[in-house]
Each structure stands twice: as C-alpha cells, then as structure tokens.
Design a protein around this motif. Structure first.
Motif, PDB file in Angstrom:
ATOM      1  N   GLN A 157       0.776  -1.221   0.143  1.00  0.00           N
ATOM      2  CA  GLN A 157      -0.055   0.043  -0.100  1.00  0.00           C
ATOM      3  C   GLN A 157       0.956   1.223   0.051  1.00  0.00           C
ATOM      4  N   THR A 161       0.730   4.349  -2.699  1.00  0.00           N
ATOM      5  CA  THR A 161       0.541   5.913  -2.341  1.00  0.00           C
ATOM      6  C   THR A 161       1.766   6.446  -3.120  1.00  0.00           C
ATOM      7  N   ILE A 164       1.296   7.005  -6.565  1.00  0.00           N
ATOM      8  CA  ILE A 164       0.261   8.035  -6.967  1.00  0.00           C
ATOM      9  C   ILE A 164       0.852   9.370  -7.101  1.00  0.00           C
ATOM     10  N   GLN A 272     -13.845  -0.610   0.299  1.00  0.00           N
ATOM     11  CA  GLN A 272     -12.869   0.050   0.255  1.00  0.00           C
ATOM     12  C   GLN A 272     -13.119   1.088  -0.868  1.00  0.00           C
ATOM     13  N   GLN A 273     -13.718   0.844  -1.972  1.00  0.00           N
ATOM     14  CA  GLN A 273     -13.983   1.776  -2.999  1.00  0.00           C
ATOM     15  C   GLN A 273     -15.366   2.539  -3.060  1.00  0.00           C
ATOM     16  N   ASN A 278     -11.266   6.676  -4.647  1.00  0.00           N
ATOM     17  CA  ASN A 278     -10.830   7.103  -5.909  1.00  0.00           C
ATOM     18  C   ASN A 278     -11.423   8.151  -6.760  1.00  0.00           C
ATOM     19  N   ASN A 310      -1.262  11.348   2.396  1.00  0.00           N
ATOM     20  CA  ASN A 310      -1.590   9.692   1.980  1.00  0.00           C
ATOM     21  C   ASN A 310      -0.515   8.782   1.936  1.00  0.00           C
ATOM     22  N   PHE A 370      -8.321   7.048   5.623  1.00  0.00           N
ATOM     23  CA  PHE A 370      -8.376   5.826   4.597  1.00  0.00           C
ATOM     24  C   PHE A 370      -6.932   5.314   4.644  1.00  0.00           C
ATOM     25  N   GLY A 375      -7.189   1.304   3.319  1.00  0.00           N
ATOM     26  CA  GLY A 375      -6.213   1.334   2.337  1.00  0.00           C
ATOM     27  C   GLY A 375      -5.379   0.173   2.416  1.00  0.00           C
ATOM     28  N   TRP A 379      -5.682  -4.713   1.535  1.00  0.00           N
ATOM     29  CA  TRP A 379      -4.745  -5.584   0.782  1.00  0.00           C
ATOM     30  C   TRP A 379      -4.221  -6.626   1.804  1.00  0.00           C
ATOM     31  N   ASN A 402     -12.563  -5.719  -6.119  1.00  0.00           N
ATOM     32  CA  ASN A 402     -12.093  -4.385  -5.550  1.00  0.00           C
ATOM     33  C   ASN A 402     -11.817  -3.489  -7.046  1.00  0.00           C
ATOM     34  N   ASN A 406     -14.092  -0.293  -8.155  1.00  0.00           N
ATOM     35  CA  ASN A 406     -13.386   0.711  -8.538  1.00  0.00           C
ATOM     36  C   ASN A 406     -13.867   1.555  -9.939  1.00  0.00           C
TER      37      ASN A 406
HETATM   38  C1  BGC Z   1      -6.851   1.323  -3.293  1.00  0.00           C
HETATM   39  C2  BGC Z   1      -6.692   2.224  -4.576  1.00  0.00           C
HETATM   40  C3  BGC Z   1      -6.595   3.644  -4.303  1.00  0.00           C
HETATM   41  C4  BGC Z   1      -5.476   3.673  -3.289  1.00  0.00           C
HETATM   42  C5  BGC Z   1      -5.289   5.274  -2.681  1.00  0.00           C
HETATM   43  C6  BGC Z   1      -5.653   1.371  -2.498  1.00  0.00           C
HETATM   44  O1  BGC Z   1      -5.466   0.610  -1.460  1.00  0.00           O
HETATM   45  O2  BGC Z   1      -7.063  -0.006  -3.734  1.00  0.00           O
HETATM   46  O3  BGC Z   1      -7.849   2.107  -5.497  1.00  0.00           O
HETATM   47  O4  BGC Z   1      -6.245   4.294  -5.322  1.00  0.00           O
HETATM   48  O5  BGC Z   1      -5.431   2.727  -2.253  1.00  0.00           O
HETATM   49  O6  BGC Z   1      -3.995   5.064  -1.861  1.00  0.00           O
END
Ligand code: BGC
Length: 474
Positions: A157, A161, A164, A272-273, A278, A310, A370, A375, A379, A402, A406
């Motif tokens: 995870q 992040t 992203i 989660q979604q 998102n 995040n 989250f 988050g 997983w 998931n 999403n």
């Molecule tokens: C989620 C993603 C999300 C991300 C954000 C993940 O655990 O599955 O869909 O974009 O976390 O940090």
C-alpha cells in the motif's frame, strides 16, 4: 524433558521463536512492493495525461472514459485469473510475468500511433496491475514472519501511495510540454526493476511446500529467517497441507469453512471503493475547483498535498499495524472517513466563503483516515485470511471485486455529482462508510501476531467467532 516451546505446541512456539524479520525478507518485500508502485502510478498518471490524449486524438467523452477505464477492466480480469495463475505457476514466476506485461504495456502506450493502439496498451497495463494486486500481497505475507507481516505487506500500500504521488509530480513536470507519452511510458522503468528484483528473490516457501518441494521450501525458509530454527514453522505449514488434496477448485471458495473469509474479503473490497477513495485520488483537482480554488495550479498543488498525506499516514499505519492490530485501526480510520465525508457534504451546502479551506482540510482528514484503515488493511487481510490451498484464487476474487467496484465508482462519480449534487453524493459515500464500519465490527477478524496457519484454522467453520475475541481489543 519437553522444552518450553514443545510444551506450548508448534503453533504458539512459531510466533515466539522467529526473529521479527531479517534484512533479506525486507528486501524481498520491498522489491515485490514495486508492483504497488506501478499500480499507483498507472492508475493516477492518466488523470494528467488524458487532457493531452483527448486533444491529440480529438476524443469525445466516451472514448476518453475508455482510456481511463480500460486499465480497471484489464485489472479486474487479470485479478480474477491471476490468483489461479499464481497458485499454479508460483508467486515468483507470476511476478516476473507481471513485470514483462508492465513493460510491454507502458511501451505500447508511449509509442501508440492511434487511439485503438493506445487502448490496447492501457488494457495490457491493466492486466499487469491486476496481476500485481493478486500476487504481491500474497507473496509478501507468505515470506514474512507473523510479528512483522502487517507492516511488510503494507509496503504494498505504501508503494501504491508513492506511485500516486510520483504520478502527480511527473504529470505536473510534463504538463507544460504536453508530454503524455512520457507520463505513460515512464512506468516501464519500475516494471524493469520488479522483474530484475524477482530474478534474485526466492519463491515463497509456502507455495513450494504445497507443490511437493519440501526440501527447497525448508532451505529457503531457513535463509529468509536468517538461519534461526525454522522446524516449528515448517512443521506447521506441512500440517495445513497434509489433509488437503493438490489443487484448489473454484467450488472450494464456497465451502462453509472458507465462506466467512470470502465474505470478509469481498465485503472489504467493495467497501474500500464505495466509500469514494478514488473520487479523491482521480478527481481531487475537480473537487477542489468546484469548492472555489479557482487556479488550476492551486488545485494541483493542494492535490499533491493530499498525495503527501496519503504516503505519510500509510507510514504511520505501518508503524501501528503490528502493535495495535488490524481491527482498532480499521474501526478508527473508518469512523474518520464517515465524519470527514459528512463534513465535506455540509461544506458544499454553503458555496463561497470558507468552503475551499474546509474542502482541503476535510479531504486531507479523509485521505489520512483511509490511509490508516481501509487502504492497507484490505490488501493485508486478503493476503492473510485464506487457506494456503486456494489463497491465490480467493485473494484474486477479492482483488477483482475491488477493481470492479473501483470501475463502478469512477464511472458514476461525475454523473452522481451532476444528478444529486456534491452534498448528497458525499453523504451517500458516508452512508456506505457506516456500512463498512458495521461490517468490520462484526465480521473482520484480528490477525495480528498469528501465523497464517493459525488464522486458517481459526476460520474453519466459524462466521463471527474470530471477530468476537478481538472486539475487546478494538
Ligand atoms: C486502493 C486504490 C486507491 C489507493 C489510494 C488502494 O488501497 O485499492 O484504489 O487508489 O489505495 O491510496
């Protein structure tokens, strides 16, 4: 005379003898987690790239949505089949394949001469993400010692992040030149790192033991436990296999002993979604602009701030997860999600004034909540709670749910905002948050400090029992 550990039986003994972790396991976890980096990067980079892709290929709304959405379709498909693949081919070989798929997909996107080829590239990248999301958490959870499994699987995870955040930065850097090919093509680099890393890393000893390679499994287990005595752990792994036949079947997922874990995995996947993460990750600049931050660069900067929160809060969660346990974090974080979404909804009732500031702060609180709960813990749990025999397949089913959820949220968010308005849309997500909290309170077990084999046994035939003994600790 019996040693103290023998008197306690192998299961209790295992958790106590193992060192917290060794450098080698951490290295394995870090390399595997690069799959998460690609997941985060490839899902977020498109938000900046799509503006230029739209111009270049003169796309209307639907083809534009396809460029964004095909990754999710590819990911859902690969997650469904990928679990079976990793049960059959091995975790390591599946990760190598994942790396090749990522590289090919990224290069096709970067050099695509037409919109159709770009869609093919995006779908291939999606297949890579789906495979990574089924294989990486399982691989790490199978090589990690129980006391450190929480934070080590959460490296996945953390990598998401970071991916992203890097995507936001890269998008920003290439925005001036409109270099969308670079934005999408750069993903080939971590793809290569994942593949090279996996050449040197070992197969999961649990997978080897299941496939009749006991000697090799024992050798690798000794190596990744830094030379400490691994007999008890090995015996425990063998114990869960002896009464199992060779291959897991899809019908196994519905066995009464597996069903509770399946419900937990799919339930958390969907929650989660549908609590809207998102909409923030993909649409933060849009939300912030509608909250009154007029300049695009201001909105992008605030979005980068959300990306940093995040990452930082995922680190905090990794620090807490093996100390506090999964359930307390999950319940506290989900409560934070509910409150911040409710406040965000209220804030949109009064446009102008302090709305922009309130929106930035509540979005940050939301993402922080989250990042310590749904988050990483989703997983982590889906890599922990399934029996070894069907672990990949079951984890893949949860991961595919998931991705499907999403896709649904990503495709409906803008229409919901148009139809219901932002206030009711965020309140709807808050309501789903309440559902997530109740679901977690009653059904999600505490897995902290237990071996995968102990968790497997605790689920047999029980629906709520594993959760009950942990409720007090929440
Ligand atoms: C989620 C993603 C999300 C991300 C954000 C993940 O655990 O599955 O869909 O974009 O976390 O940090």
């Amino acid at each position: 005379m019996q040693s103290e550990n023998e008197a306690k039986g192998p299961h209790q003994a295992v958790a106590e003898v193992q060192p917290a972790s060794t450098g080698f396991v951490i290295l394995a976890a870090i390399f595997a987690a690069v799959g998460g980096l690609l997941f985060g990067y490839d899902t977020a980079a498109i938000s900046g790239a799509v503006i230029f892709i739209k111009q270049q290929f003169s796309l209307s709304t639907f083809p534009e949505e396809l460029v964004v959405g095909m990754v999710l379709v590819g990911a859902a498909t690969a997650a469904l089949g990928g679990g079976r693949l990793s049960d059959w081919l091995g975790r390591r070989a599946t990760l190598m394949l994942t790396s090749v798929i990522f590289i090919i997909g990224a290069l096709i996107c970067a050099f695509s001469g037409s919109f159709q080829i770009l869609l093919v590239g995006r779908t291939i990248v999606g297949l890579g993400i789906g495979l990574a999301s089924t294989t990486v958490p399982v691989y790490i959870s199978e090589v990690s010692p129980p006391q450190a499994r929480g934070w080590q699987v959460s490296l996945f995870q953390l990598a998401i992040t970071i991916g992203i955040l890097v995507a936001y930065v890269v998008d920003y850097a290439f925005a001036g030149s409109g270099g969308w090919r670079w934005m999408l093509g750069l993903a080939a680099v971590p793809g290569l790192i994942l593949g090279l890393g996996m050449i040197y890393l070992p197969e999961s000893p649990r997978w080897l033991a299941k496939h009749g390679q006991a000697e090799k499994a024992l050798k690798i287990l000794g190596r990744i436990r830094g030379g400490s005595n691994v007999d008890a752990e090995f015996q425990e792994i063998q114990g869960t296999l002896s009464h199992d036949e060779e291959h897991g079947k899809w019908s196994e997922l519905l066995r009464p002993a597996v069903r509770p874990a399946l419900i937990v995995g799919i339930g958390l996947a969907v929650f989660q979604q549908i609590t809207g993460i998102n909409t923030v990750i993909y649409y933060a600049p849009t939300i912030l602009q509608s909250a009154g931050i007029s300049s695009a660069s201001g909105a992008i900067l605030a979005t980068a701030g959300i990306g940093v929160v995040n990452v930082v809060m995922t680190l905090v969660s990794m620090w807490l997860i093996d100390r506090m346990g999964r359930r307390p974090l999950l319940l506290i974080g989900t409560a934070g999600i509910i409150v911040s979404l409710a406040v965000l909804g209220f804030a949109f009732l009064r446009p102008g004034g302090s709305l922009a500031r309130v929106a930035v702060v509540t979005l940050m609180v939301y993402v922080a909540s989250f990042a310590i709960s749904l988050g990483p813990i989703f997983w982590l749990l889906i890599a922990e709670i399934y029996p070894l025999k069907i672990r990949g397949m079951a984890e893949g089913t949860a991961a595919a749910s998931n991705w499907a959820a999403n896709l649904l949220v990503s495709l409906t968010f803008l229409s919901l905002v148009q139809g219901l308005g932002p206030t009711r849309t965020f309140w709807l997500y808050a309501l789903f948050g309440v559902g997530a909290w109740i679901f977690s309170y009653y059904l999600v077990p505490e897995t902290k400090g237990r071996t995968l084999e102990q968790i497997e046994r605790s689920f047999s035939g029980k629906v709520v029992a594993p959760a009950r003994d942990a409720i007090q600790s929440a």
